[in-house]
Design a protein around this motif. Structure first.
Motif, short mmCIF file in Angstrom:
data_model
loop_
_atom_site.label_atom_id
_atom_site.label_comp_id
_atom_site.label_asym_id
_atom_site.label_seq_id
_atom_site.Cartn_x
_atom_site.Cartn_y
_atom_site.Cartn_z
N GLU A 119 4.24 1.27 12.42
CA GLU A 119 4.04 -0.35 11.77
C GLU A 119 2.64 -0.64 11.46
O GLU A 119 2.13 -1.05 11.04
CB GLU A 119 3.96 -0.99 12.72
CG GLU A 119 6.44 -1.10 12.82
CD GLU A 119 7.07 -1.77 13.49
OE1 GLU A 119 6.35 -2.66 14.06
OE2 GLU A 119 8.72 -2.17 13.24
N LEU A 122 1.20 1.26 8.48
CA LEU A 122 2.14 0.30 8.01
C LEU A 122 1.63 -0.49 6.80
O LEU A 122 1.03 -1.06 6.07
CB LEU A 122 3.58 0.49 7.88
CG LEU A 122 4.45 1.65 7.80
CD1 LEU A 122 5.53 1.18 8.58
CD2 LEU A 122 4.50 2.62 6.95
N VAL A 127 1.52 -2.47 3.62
CA VAL A 127 3.26 -1.80 3.11
C VAL A 127 3.82 -2.98 4.62
O VAL A 127 3.21 -2.99 5.41
CB VAL A 127 3.53 -0.40 3.31
CG1 VAL A 127 5.51 -0.45 3.60
CG2 VAL A 127 2.96 0.85 3.24
N ILE A 164 11.51 -2.72 2.20
CA ILE A 164 10.16 -1.85 1.25
C ILE A 164 10.37 -1.82 0.07
O ILE A 164 11.06 -1.80 -0.65
CB ILE A 164 9.96 -0.17 2.00
CG1 ILE A 164 9.92 -0.23 3.65
CG2 ILE A 164 8.59 0.67 1.38
CD1 ILE A 164 9.01 -0.63 4.14
N ALA A 172 4.79 4.36 2.41
CA ALA A 172 5.76 4.26 3.27
C ALA A 172 6.58 5.69 4.22
O ALA A 172 5.89 6.32 5.42
CB ALA A 172 7.18 3.20 3.28
N THR A 176 4.43 7.57 7.24
CA THR A 176 5.51 7.78 8.94
C THR A 176 5.54 8.59 8.77
O THR A 176 5.28 9.89 10.29
CB THR A 176 6.74 6.71 8.52
OG1 THR A 176 7.89 7.37 7.33
CG2 THR A 176 5.99 5.36 8.39
#
Lengths: 259, 259
Positions: A119, A122, A127, A164, A172, A176
Protein backbone atom coordinates in the motif's frame (compact mmCIF):
# COMPACT_ATOMS: atom_id res chain seq x y z
CA UNK A 1 0.74 9.36 17.79
CA UNK A 2 0.88 9.22 14.01
CA UNK A 3 0.80 5.59 12.79
CA UNK A 4 2.79 6.63 9.72
CA UNK A 5 5.70 7.72 11.88
CA UNK A 6 6.03 4.70 14.16
CA UNK A 7 8.99 2.39 13.84
CA UNK A 8 8.09 -1.32 13.84
CA UNK A 9 9.37 -1.79 17.40
CA UNK A 10 7.44 1.25 18.66
CA UNK A 11 4.27 0.07 16.95
CA UNK A 12 4.71 -3.41 18.45
CA UNK A 13 5.19 -1.88 21.90
CA UNK A 14 1.88 -0.02 21.57
CA UNK A 15 0.11 -3.21 20.56
CA UNK A 16 1.79 -5.10 23.40
CA UNK A 17 0.47 -2.42 25.75
CA UNK A 18 -3.07 -2.97 24.54
CA UNK A 19 -3.72 -0.85 21.45
CA UNK A 20 -6.11 -2.88 19.35
CA UNK A 21 -6.42 -1.50 15.82
CA UNK A 22 -6.02 -2.63 12.22
CA UNK A 23 -2.44 -2.01 11.12
CA UNK A 24 -2.94 -0.70 7.59
CA UNK A 25 -1.02 2.57 7.40
CA UNK A 26 1.25 1.70 10.34
CA UNK A 27 5.03 1.88 9.94
CA UNK A 28 4.97 2.51 6.19
CA UNK A 29 7.99 1.11 4.43
CA UNK A 30 8.01 -2.03 6.57
CA UNK A 31 6.50 -5.35 5.53
CA UNK A 32 3.48 -6.58 7.45
CA UNK A 33 2.70 -10.24 7.93
CA UNK A 34 -0.13 -12.64 8.62
CA UNK A 35 0.38 -15.11 11.44
CA UNK A 36 -0.65 -18.73 11.65
CA UNK A 37 0.71 -20.89 14.47
CA UNK A 38 0.10 -24.63 14.31
CA UNK A 39 1.26 -27.72 16.20
CA UNK A 40 4.47 -29.22 14.82
CA UNK A 41 2.75 -32.35 13.54
CA UNK A 42 0.68 -30.20 11.17
CA UNK A 43 3.56 -28.03 10.04
CA UNK A 44 4.56 -30.01 6.96
CA UNK A 45 1.02 -30.19 5.66
CA UNK A 46 0.63 -26.46 6.16
CA UNK A 47 3.97 -25.54 4.63
CA UNK A 48 3.05 -27.67 1.63
CA UNK A 49 -0.36 -25.95 1.48
CA UNK A 50 1.48 -22.63 1.40
CA UNK A 51 3.91 -23.86 -1.25
CA UNK A 52 0.99 -25.00 -3.41
CA UNK A 53 -0.88 -21.71 -2.99
CA UNK A 54 1.90 -19.17 -3.21
CA UNK A 55 -0.25 -16.20 -4.22
CA UNK A 56 -2.39 -16.54 -1.09
CA UNK A 57 0.28 -17.90 1.25
CA UNK A 58 3.69 -16.41 0.43
CA UNK A 59 5.92 -17.57 3.29
CA UNK A 60 8.16 -14.84 4.70
CA UNK A 61 9.45 -16.76 7.71
CA UNK A 62 8.90 -19.94 9.73
CA UNK A 63 9.93 -20.33 13.36
CA UNK A 64 11.39 -23.32 15.12
CA UNK A 65 8.78 -25.02 17.34
CA UNK A 66 7.91 -22.91 20.36
CA UNK A 67 9.87 -19.84 19.29
CA UNK A 68 8.19 -16.47 19.74
CA UNK A 69 10.33 -14.31 17.50
CA UNK A 70 11.50 -14.73 13.93
CA UNK A 71 14.33 -13.51 11.77
CA UNK A 72 12.13 -10.77 10.30
CA UNK A 73 10.25 -10.07 13.54
CA UNK A 74 12.32 -8.96 16.51
CA UNK A 75 9.39 -8.97 18.91
CA UNK A 76 7.15 -11.43 20.73
CA UNK A 77 4.62 -13.17 18.51
CA UNK A 78 2.41 -13.86 21.56
CA UNK A 79 1.88 -10.22 22.50
CA UNK A 80 3.05 -7.84 19.78
CA UNK A 81 0.18 -8.12 17.33
CA UNK A 82 -2.89 -5.96 18.06
CA UNK A 83 -5.23 -8.98 18.22
CA UNK A 84 -5.35 -12.73 17.74
CA UNK A 85 -7.86 -15.41 16.85
CA UNK A 86 -7.80 -18.78 18.57
CA UNK A 87 -9.16 -21.91 16.88
CA UNK A 88 -9.94 -25.29 18.38
CA UNK A 89 -10.97 -28.13 16.06
CA UNK A 90 -11.53 -25.56 13.33
CA UNK A 91 -13.86 -23.39 15.41
CA UNK A 92 -13.02 -19.79 16.17
CA UNK A 93 -13.31 -19.85 19.95
CA UNK A 94 -11.88 -16.53 20.96
CA UNK A 95 -10.43 -13.20 19.79
CA UNK A 96 -8.00 -11.65 22.24
CA UNK A 97 -5.05 -9.26 22.55
CA UNK A 98 -2.48 -11.67 24.03
CA UNK A 99 -1.94 -15.41 23.61
CA UNK A 100 0.93 -15.91 26.05
CA UNK A 101 -1.02 -18.25 28.32
CA UNK A 102 -2.18 -20.34 25.34
CA UNK A 103 1.29 -20.75 23.87
CA UNK A 104 2.71 -24.26 23.42
CA UNK A 105 6.24 -25.53 22.94
CA UNK A 106 5.20 -27.39 19.81
CA UNK A 107 3.76 -24.40 17.94
CA UNK A 108 5.42 -23.61 14.63
CA UNK A 109 4.61 -20.05 13.52
CA UNK A 110 4.36 -19.05 9.90
CA UNK A 111 4.63 -15.43 8.84
CA UNK A 112 2.81 -14.95 5.56
CA UNK A 113 3.14 -11.85 3.38
CA UNK A 114 0.41 -9.21 3.66
CA UNK A 115 -0.85 -6.88 0.97
CA UNK A 116 -0.72 -3.93 3.38
CA UNK A 117 2.97 -4.01 2.46
CA UNK A 118 2.38 -2.74 -1.07
CA UNK A 119 0.00 0.00 0.00
CA UNK A 120 2.92 2.35 0.59
CA UNK A 121 4.13 2.13 -3.05
CA UNK A 122 0.51 2.40 -4.22
CA UNK A 123 0.02 5.62 -2.25
CA UNK A 124 3.38 6.96 -3.42
CA UNK A 125 2.21 6.44 -7.00
CA UNK A 126 -0.99 8.32 -6.30
CA UNK A 127 -3.21 5.25 -6.26
CA UNK A 128 -5.77 5.73 -3.49
CA UNK A 129 -6.24 3.15 -0.74
CA UNK A 130 -9.77 3.64 0.51
CA UNK A 131 -9.55 1.87 3.85
CA UNK A 132 -6.55 3.99 4.86
CA UNK A 133 -8.41 7.16 3.82
CA UNK A 134 -11.42 6.00 5.80
CA UNK A 135 -9.45 4.81 8.81
CA UNK A 136 -11.12 1.40 8.70
CA UNK A 137 -9.98 -2.18 8.31
CA UNK A 138 -9.60 -3.61 4.80
CA UNK A 139 -12.51 -5.53 3.24
CA UNK A 140 -11.81 -9.26 2.88
CA UNK A 141 -13.99 -11.96 1.33
CA UNK A 142 -14.05 -15.71 1.05
CA UNK A 143 -14.33 -16.72 -2.60
CA UNK A 144 -15.71 -19.81 -4.29
CA UNK A 145 -12.25 -20.71 -5.53
CA UNK A 146 -10.71 -23.69 -3.81
CA UNK A 147 -7.04 -23.63 -2.88
CA UNK A 148 -4.94 -26.63 -3.87
CA UNK A 149 -5.14 -28.94 -0.87
CA UNK A 150 -2.14 -30.44 0.92
CA UNK A 151 -2.36 -33.25 3.44
CA UNK A 152 -4.93 -32.21 6.03
CA UNK A 153 -5.34 -28.66 4.71
CA UNK A 154 -7.86 -27.42 2.19
CA UNK A 155 -10.10 -24.39 1.98
CA UNK A 156 -11.24 -21.41 -0.06
CA UNK A 157 -9.14 -18.56 -1.39
CA UNK A 158 -9.66 -15.38 0.64
CA UNK A 159 -9.15 -12.03 -1.07
CA UNK A 160 -8.82 -8.40 -0.05
CA UNK A 161 -10.52 -5.76 -2.16
CA UNK A 162 -9.51 -2.19 -2.95
CA UNK A 163 -11.64 0.08 -5.15
CA UNK A 164 -9.32 1.56 -7.79
CA UNK A 165 -10.16 4.36 -10.26
CA UNK A 166 -10.49 2.74 -13.70
CA UNK A 167 -7.64 4.82 -15.09
CA UNK A 168 -5.30 3.62 -12.35
CA UNK A 169 -6.04 -0.11 -12.44
CA UNK A 170 -3.10 -0.70 -14.76
CA UNK A 171 -0.82 1.19 -12.35
CA UNK A 172 -2.12 -0.84 -9.43
CA UNK A 173 -1.43 -4.09 -11.32
CA UNK A 174 2.01 -2.98 -12.41
CA UNK A 175 3.04 -1.80 -8.95
CA UNK A 176 1.70 -4.74 -6.95
CA UNK A 177 3.05 -7.32 -9.41
CA UNK A 178 6.51 -6.25 -8.27
CA UNK A 179 5.76 -7.60 -4.78
CA UNK A 180 5.07 -11.32 -5.25
CA UNK A 181 6.07 -12.08 -1.64
CA UNK A 182 3.15 -10.02 -0.36
CA UNK A 183 0.52 -11.44 -2.77
CA UNK A 184 1.70 -9.66 -5.92
CA UNK A 185 -0.64 -8.85 -8.79
CA UNK A 186 -4.42 -8.99 -8.35
CA UNK A 187 -6.15 -12.33 -8.82
CA UNK A 188 -9.24 -10.65 -10.23
CA UNK A 189 -10.33 -7.23 -11.51
CA UNK A 190 -14.01 -6.34 -11.66
CA UNK A 191 -17.12 -8.43 -11.13
CA UNK A 192 -17.23 -9.80 -7.57
CA UNK A 193 -19.85 -12.37 -8.60
CA UNK A 194 -17.22 -14.15 -10.69
CA UNK A 195 -15.43 -14.94 -7.42
CA UNK A 196 -18.66 -16.01 -5.74
CA UNK A 197 -18.87 -12.82 -3.70
CA UNK A 198 -22.53 -11.97 -3.36
CA UNK A 199 -22.36 -8.58 -1.69
CA UNK A 200 -19.34 -6.29 -1.46
CA UNK A 201 -21.00 -4.48 1.44
CA UNK A 202 -20.80 -7.58 3.58
CA UNK A 203 -17.15 -8.66 3.81
CA UNK A 204 -16.37 -11.90 5.63
CA UNK A 205 -13.51 -10.17 7.47
CA UNK A 206 -12.76 -6.51 8.16
CA UNK A 207 -14.92 -3.54 7.19
CA UNK A 208 -16.84 -2.67 4.02
CA UNK A 209 -15.35 0.12 1.92
CA UNK A 210 -17.13 2.39 -0.50
CA UNK A 211 -16.71 1.73 -4.25
CA UNK A 212 -17.27 5.08 -5.95
CA UNK A 213 -18.47 5.90 -9.45
CA UNK A 214 -15.65 5.27 -11.90
CA UNK A 215 -13.88 2.83 -9.60
CA UNK A 216 -13.37 -0.87 -10.16
CA UNK A 217 -13.17 -3.41 -7.33
CA UNK A 218 -9.75 -5.05 -7.51
CA UNK A 219 -9.08 -8.26 -5.60
CA UNK A 220 -5.77 -9.52 -4.24
CA UNK A 221 -5.09 -12.91 -2.65
CA UNK A 222 -5.15 -12.53 1.13
CA UNK A 223 -3.18 -14.05 3.98
CA UNK A 224 -6.36 -14.80 5.89
CA UNK A 225 -6.57 -17.81 3.55
CA UNK A 226 -4.71 -19.99 6.11
CA UNK A 227 -7.38 -19.22 8.72
CA UNK A 228 -10.15 -20.13 6.27
CA UNK A 229 -8.22 -23.39 5.75
CA UNK A 230 -8.13 -23.91 9.51
CA UNK A 231 -11.91 -23.51 9.65
CA UNK A 232 -12.36 -25.87 6.69
CA UNK A 233 -9.82 -28.45 7.85
CA UNK A 234 -10.33 -28.44 11.62
CA UNK A 235 -6.85 -29.00 13.05
CA UNK A 236 -7.00 -29.46 16.81
CA UNK A 237 -5.44 -26.07 17.58
CA UNK A 238 -4.35 -22.94 15.78
CA UNK A 239 -3.63 -19.31 16.53
CA UNK A 240 -3.86 -16.61 13.88
CA UNK A 241 -3.81 -12.84 13.83
CA UNK A 242 -7.17 -11.11 13.86
CA UNK A 243 -7.72 -10.16 10.19
CA UNK A 244 -6.19 -6.77 9.46
CA UNK A 245 -4.35 -6.78 12.79
CA UNK A 246 -0.98 -7.79 11.47
CA UNK A 247 2.55 -8.56 12.62
CA UNK A 248 4.64 -5.53 11.72
CA UNK A 249 8.03 -6.89 10.74
CA UNK A 250 11.48 -5.35 10.72
CA UNK A 251 11.91 -6.10 7.00
CA UNK A 252 11.74 -3.18 4.59
CA UNK A 253 9.06 -3.55 1.93
CA UNK A 254 11.77 -3.00 -0.68
CA UNK A 255 13.33 -6.33 0.33
CA UNK A 256 10.33 -8.02 -1.23
CA UNK A 257 10.38 -6.02 -4.44
CA UNK A 258 11.41 -7.68 -7.69
CA UNK A 259 12.71 -5.72 -10.70
CA UNK B 1 17.81 -39.75 -31.97
CA UNK B 2 18.28 -36.02 -31.52
CA UNK B 3 17.93 -35.03 -27.83
CA UNK B 4 16.67 -31.61 -28.91
CA UNK B 5 13.69 -33.15 -30.67
CA UNK B 6 12.47 -35.51 -27.95
CA UNK B 7 9.23 -34.80 -26.15
CA UNK B 8 9.46 -35.16 -22.35
CA UNK B 9 7.55 -38.45 -22.39
CA UNK B 10 9.73 -39.86 -25.17
CA UNK B 11 12.91 -38.81 -23.34
CA UNK B 12 11.61 -40.40 -20.14
CA UNK B 13 10.86 -43.62 -22.02
CA UNK B 14 14.45 -43.77 -23.26
CA UNK B 15 15.78 -43.28 -19.75
CA UNK B 16 13.34 -45.89 -18.43
CA UNK B 17 14.71 -48.28 -21.04
CA UNK B 18 18.26 -47.76 -19.82
CA UNK B 19 19.75 -44.68 -21.52
CA UNK B 20 22.06 -43.16 -18.94
CA UNK B 21 23.20 -39.67 -19.95
CA UNK B 22 23.19 -36.12 -18.59
CA UNK B 23 20.00 -34.39 -19.69
CA UNK B 24 21.28 -30.93 -20.59
CA UNK B 25 20.02 -30.22 -24.12
CA UNK B 26 17.20 -32.76 -23.89
CA UNK B 27 13.63 -31.69 -24.66
CA UNK B 28 14.41 -27.98 -24.95
CA UNK B 29 11.51 -25.80 -23.93
CA UNK B 30 10.59 -28.06 -21.01
CA UNK B 31 11.63 -27.52 -17.42
CA UNK B 32 14.04 -29.99 -15.88
CA UNK B 33 14.08 -30.80 -12.20
CA UNK B 34 16.29 -32.10 -9.43
CA UNK B 35 14.88 -34.94 -7.33
CA UNK B 36 15.22 -35.53 -3.63
CA UNK B 37 13.05 -38.18 -1.95
CA UNK B 38 13.01 -38.35 1.83
CA UNK B 39 11.03 -40.18 4.50
CA UNK B 40 7.88 -38.37 5.58
CA UNK B 41 9.21 -37.57 9.04
CA UNK B 42 11.98 -35.48 7.48
CA UNK B 43 9.74 -33.76 4.97
CA UNK B 44 8.93 -30.67 7.02
CA UNK B 45 12.56 -30.01 7.88
CA UNK B 46 13.51 -30.36 4.24
CA UNK B 47 10.67 -28.22 2.92
CA UNK B 48 11.68 -25.56 5.42
CA UNK B 49 15.30 -25.91 4.30
CA UNK B 50 14.12 -25.32 0.74
CA UNK B 51 11.99 -22.35 1.79
CA UNK B 52 14.98 -20.80 3.57
CA UNK B 53 17.31 -21.36 0.62
CA UNK B 54 15.09 -20.50 -2.33
CA UNK B 55 17.85 -19.73 -4.80
CA UNK B 56 19.37 -23.19 -4.39
CA UNK B 57 16.14 -25.10 -3.70
CA UNK B 58 13.23 -23.60 -5.65
CA UNK B 59 10.40 -26.10 -5.12
CA UNK B 60 8.48 -26.92 -8.29
CA UNK B 61 6.41 -29.77 -6.87
CA UNK B 62 6.05 -32.03 -3.83
CA UNK B 63 4.39 -35.45 -3.94
CA UNK B 64 2.15 -37.09 -1.39
CA UNK B 65 4.03 -39.82 0.53
CA UNK B 66 4.77 -42.84 -1.66
CA UNK B 67 3.57 -41.26 -4.91
CA UNK B 68 5.72 -41.79 -7.98
CA UNK B 69 4.38 -39.11 -10.27
CA UNK B 70 3.76 -35.41 -9.75
CA UNK B 71 1.58 -32.71 -11.22
CA UNK B 72 4.46 -31.50 -13.42
CA UNK B 73 5.86 -34.98 -14.08
CA UNK B 74 3.56 -37.46 -15.77
CA UNK B 75 6.00 -40.35 -15.49
CA UNK B 76 7.46 -42.66 -12.84
CA UNK B 77 9.97 -41.02 -10.52
CA UNK B 78 11.49 -44.44 -9.74
CA UNK B 79 12.50 -45.26 -13.32
CA UNK B 80 12.22 -42.25 -15.63
CA UNK B 81 15.36 -40.36 -14.68
CA UNK B 82 18.61 -41.50 -16.33
CA UNK B 83 20.31 -42.24 -13.01
CA UNK B 84 19.84 -42.00 -9.25
CA UNK B 85 21.95 -41.72 -6.13
CA UNK B 86 21.02 -43.59 -2.98
CA UNK B 87 22.07 -42.35 0.46
CA UNK B 88 21.98 -44.15 3.80
CA UNK B 89 22.87 -42.22 6.95
CA UNK B 90 24.32 -39.48 4.77
CA UNK B 91 26.61 -41.80 2.81
CA UNK B 92 26.30 -42.21 -0.94
CA UNK B 93 25.96 -45.97 -1.14
CA UNK B 94 24.99 -46.52 -4.73
CA UNK B 95 24.36 -44.92 -8.12
CA UNK B 96 21.90 -46.81 -10.26
CA UNK B 97 19.39 -46.47 -13.12
CA UNK B 98 16.23 -47.61 -11.31
CA UNK B 99 15.12 -47.32 -7.69
CA UNK B 100 11.84 -49.24 -7.88
CA UNK B 101 12.96 -51.95 -5.46
CA UNK B 102 14.18 -49.35 -2.94
CA UNK B 103 10.97 -47.31 -2.98
CA UNK B 104 9.07 -46.82 0.26
CA UNK B 105 5.50 -45.81 0.96
CA UNK B 106 6.68 -43.02 3.23
CA UNK B 107 8.92 -41.26 0.69
CA UNK B 108 7.98 -37.68 -0.08
CA UNK B 109 9.57 -36.53 -3.34
CA UNK B 110 10.58 -32.95 -3.98
CA UNK B 111 11.12 -31.66 -7.50
CA UNK B 112 13.51 -28.71 -7.38
CA UNK B 113 14.09 -26.34 -10.30
CA UNK B 114 17.17 -26.96 -12.47
CA UNK B 115 19.26 -24.40 -14.32
CA UNK B 116 19.25 -26.58 -17.45
CA UNK B 117 15.81 -25.03 -17.89
CA UNK B 118 17.18 -21.58 -18.75
CA UNK B 119 19.81 -22.91 -21.12
CA UNK B 120 17.29 -22.84 -23.96
CA UNK B 121 16.68 -19.07 -23.63
CA UNK B 122 20.43 -18.53 -23.21
CA UNK B 123 21.15 -20.38 -26.46
CA UNK B 124 18.31 -18.56 -28.22
CA UNK B 125 19.93 -15.27 -27.22
CA UNK B 126 23.27 -16.41 -28.61
CA UNK B 127 24.87 -17.03 -25.22
CA UNK B 128 27.00 -20.18 -25.52
CA UNK B 129 26.54 -23.11 -23.13
CA UNK B 130 29.87 -24.91 -23.15
CA UNK B 131 28.78 -28.27 -21.71
CA UNK B 132 26.09 -28.61 -24.37
CA UNK B 133 28.62 -27.74 -27.10
CA UNK B 134 31.02 -30.29 -25.62
CA UNK B 135 28.40 -32.97 -25.06
CA UNK B 136 29.44 -33.34 -21.42
CA UNK B 137 27.76 -32.95 -18.06
CA UNK B 138 27.70 -29.51 -16.41
CA UNK B 139 30.43 -28.59 -13.91
CA UNK B 140 29.16 -28.35 -10.33
CA UNK B 141 31.04 -27.35 -7.18
CA UNK B 142 30.50 -27.30 -3.45
CA UNK B 143 31.17 -23.82 -2.11
CA UNK B 144 32.24 -22.58 1.31
CA UNK B 145 28.92 -20.79 1.71
CA UNK B 146 26.61 -22.41 4.24
CA UNK B 147 22.92 -22.66 3.51
CA UNK B 148 20.50 -21.49 6.19
CA UNK B 149 19.80 -24.61 8.23
CA UNK B 150 16.33 -25.92 9.05
CA UNK B 151 15.65 -28.59 11.64
CA UNK B 152 17.91 -31.52 10.82
CA UNK B 153 19.15 -30.11 7.51
CA UNK B 154 22.22 -28.00 6.93
CA UNK B 155 24.96 -28.01 4.34
CA UNK B 156 26.93 -26.03 1.78
CA UNK B 157 25.61 -24.20 -1.26
CA UNK B 158 26.35 -26.10 -4.47
CA UNK B 159 26.72 -24.14 -7.71
CA UNK B 160 26.88 -24.90 -11.41
CA UNK B 161 29.36 -22.97 -13.55
CA UNK B 162 29.13 -21.82 -17.15
CA UNK B 163 31.95 -19.89 -18.84
CA UNK B 164 30.41 -16.81 -20.46
CA UNK B 165 32.13 -14.37 -22.85
CA UNK B 166 32.72 -11.14 -20.92
CA UNK B 167 30.55 -9.16 -23.32
CA UNK B 168 27.61 -11.49 -22.76
CA UNK B 169 27.68 -11.75 -18.96
CA UNK B 170 25.10 -8.99 -18.67
CA UNK B 171 22.84 -10.84 -21.11
CA UNK B 172 23.25 -14.06 -19.14
CA UNK B 173 22.33 -12.26 -15.91
CA UNK B 174 19.34 -10.53 -17.47
CA UNK B 175 17.99 -13.68 -19.10
CA UNK B 176 18.45 -16.04 -16.15
CA UNK B 177 17.08 -13.55 -13.63
CA UNK B 178 13.73 -14.00 -15.35
CA UNK B 179 13.65 -17.64 -14.20
CA UNK B 180 13.75 -17.51 -10.38
CA UNK B 181 12.03 -20.91 -10.10
CA UNK B 182 15.03 -22.57 -11.76
CA UNK B 183 17.72 -20.74 -9.73
CA UNK B 184 17.42 -17.35 -11.41
CA UNK B 185 20.29 -14.89 -11.58
CA UNK B 186 23.87 -15.98 -10.85
CA UNK B 187 25.02 -16.02 -7.23
CA UNK B 188 28.55 -15.08 -8.28
CA UNK B 189 30.43 -13.82 -11.34
CA UNK B 190 34.18 -14.27 -11.60
CA UNK B 191 36.75 -15.45 -9.07
CA UNK B 192 36.02 -19.05 -8.00
CA UNK B 193 38.28 -18.65 -4.95
CA UNK B 194 35.76 -16.23 -3.47
CA UNK B 195 33.34 -19.17 -3.27
CA UNK B 196 36.01 -21.44 -1.82
CA UNK B 197 36.44 -23.31 -5.10
CA UNK B 198 40.12 -24.24 -5.36
CA UNK B 199 40.27 -25.67 -8.87
CA UNK B 200 37.70 -25.23 -11.64
CA UNK B 201 39.16 -28.25 -13.40
CA UNK B 202 38.05 -30.51 -10.56
CA UNK B 203 34.31 -30.14 -10.13
CA UNK B 204 32.67 -31.98 -7.22
CA UNK B 205 29.91 -33.18 -9.55
CA UNK B 206 29.70 -33.51 -13.35
CA UNK B 207 32.49 -32.79 -15.80
CA UNK B 208 35.03 -29.98 -16.07
CA UNK B 209 34.43 -27.48 -18.88
CA UNK B 210 36.95 -25.28 -20.62
CA UNK B 211 37.03 -21.56 -19.71
CA UNK B 212 38.46 -19.80 -22.75
CA UNK B 213 40.34 -16.53 -23.07
CA UNK B 214 37.89 -13.66 -22.72
CA UNK B 215 35.36 -15.74 -20.80
CA UNK B 216 34.29 -15.32 -17.21
CA UNK B 217 33.18 -18.21 -14.99
CA UNK B 218 29.60 -17.53 -13.92
CA UNK B 219 28.06 -19.45 -11.03
CA UNK B 220 24.43 -20.29 -10.45
CA UNK B 221 22.90 -21.93 -7.37
CA UNK B 222 22.39 -25.63 -8.07
CA UNK B 223 19.75 -28.18 -7.14
CA UNK B 224 22.39 -30.65 -6.04
CA UNK B 225 22.44 -28.56 -2.85
CA UNK B 226 19.84 -30.87 -1.22
CA UNK B 227 22.13 -33.85 -1.76
CA UNK B 228 25.06 -31.99 -0.21
CA UNK B 229 22.71 -31.33 2.72
CA UNK B 230 21.91 -35.04 2.89
CA UNK B 231 25.62 -35.81 3.12
CA UNK B 232 26.12 -33.11 5.75
CA UNK B 233 23.02 -33.96 7.78
CA UNK B 234 22.89 -37.76 7.52
CA UNK B 235 19.18 -38.57 7.40
CA UNK B 236 18.64 -42.32 7.54
CA UNK B 237 17.60 -42.61 3.89
CA UNK B 238 17.38 -40.47 0.77
CA UNK B 239 17.21 -40.89 -2.97
CA UNK B 240 18.34 -38.17 -5.37
CA UNK B 241 18.97 -37.90 -9.07
CA UNK B 242 22.55 -38.40 -10.22
CA UNK B 243 23.83 -34.84 -10.74
CA UNK B 244 23.08 -33.67 -14.27
CA UNK B 245 20.73 -36.62 -14.85
CA UNK B 246 17.49 -34.78 -14.28
CA UNK B 247 13.76 -35.34 -14.22
CA UNK B 248 12.41 -33.92 -17.47
CA UNK B 249 9.04 -32.44 -16.60
CA UNK B 250 5.95 -31.73 -18.67
CA UNK B 251 6.01 -28.05 -17.70
CA UNK B 252 7.10 -25.54 -20.34
CA UNK B 253 10.06 -23.41 -19.29
CA UNK B 254 7.97 -20.34 -20.06
CA UNK B 255 5.70 -21.26 -17.14
CA UNK B 256 8.56 -20.34 -14.84
CA UNK B 257 9.38 -17.06 -16.53
CA UNK B 258 8.63 -13.78 -14.80
CA UNK B 259 8.20 -10.49 -16.68
Amino acid sequence: MNPAELSPSRARALFRDGLRVPTSGYSPGYAQANLISLPRDLAFDFLLFAQRNPKACPVLDVTEPGEVSASVFDGDLRTDLPAYRVYRDGKLVEERADVTDLWRDDLVSFLIGCSFTFETPLLEAGVPVRHIEAGTNAAMYETDRACRSAGRFSGPLVVSMRPIPAGQVADAVRITSRYPAVHGAPVHVGDPAALGIADLDRPDYGDPVQVREGEVPVFWACGVTPQAAVVASAPEFAIGHAPGHMAITDARDTEYQVP
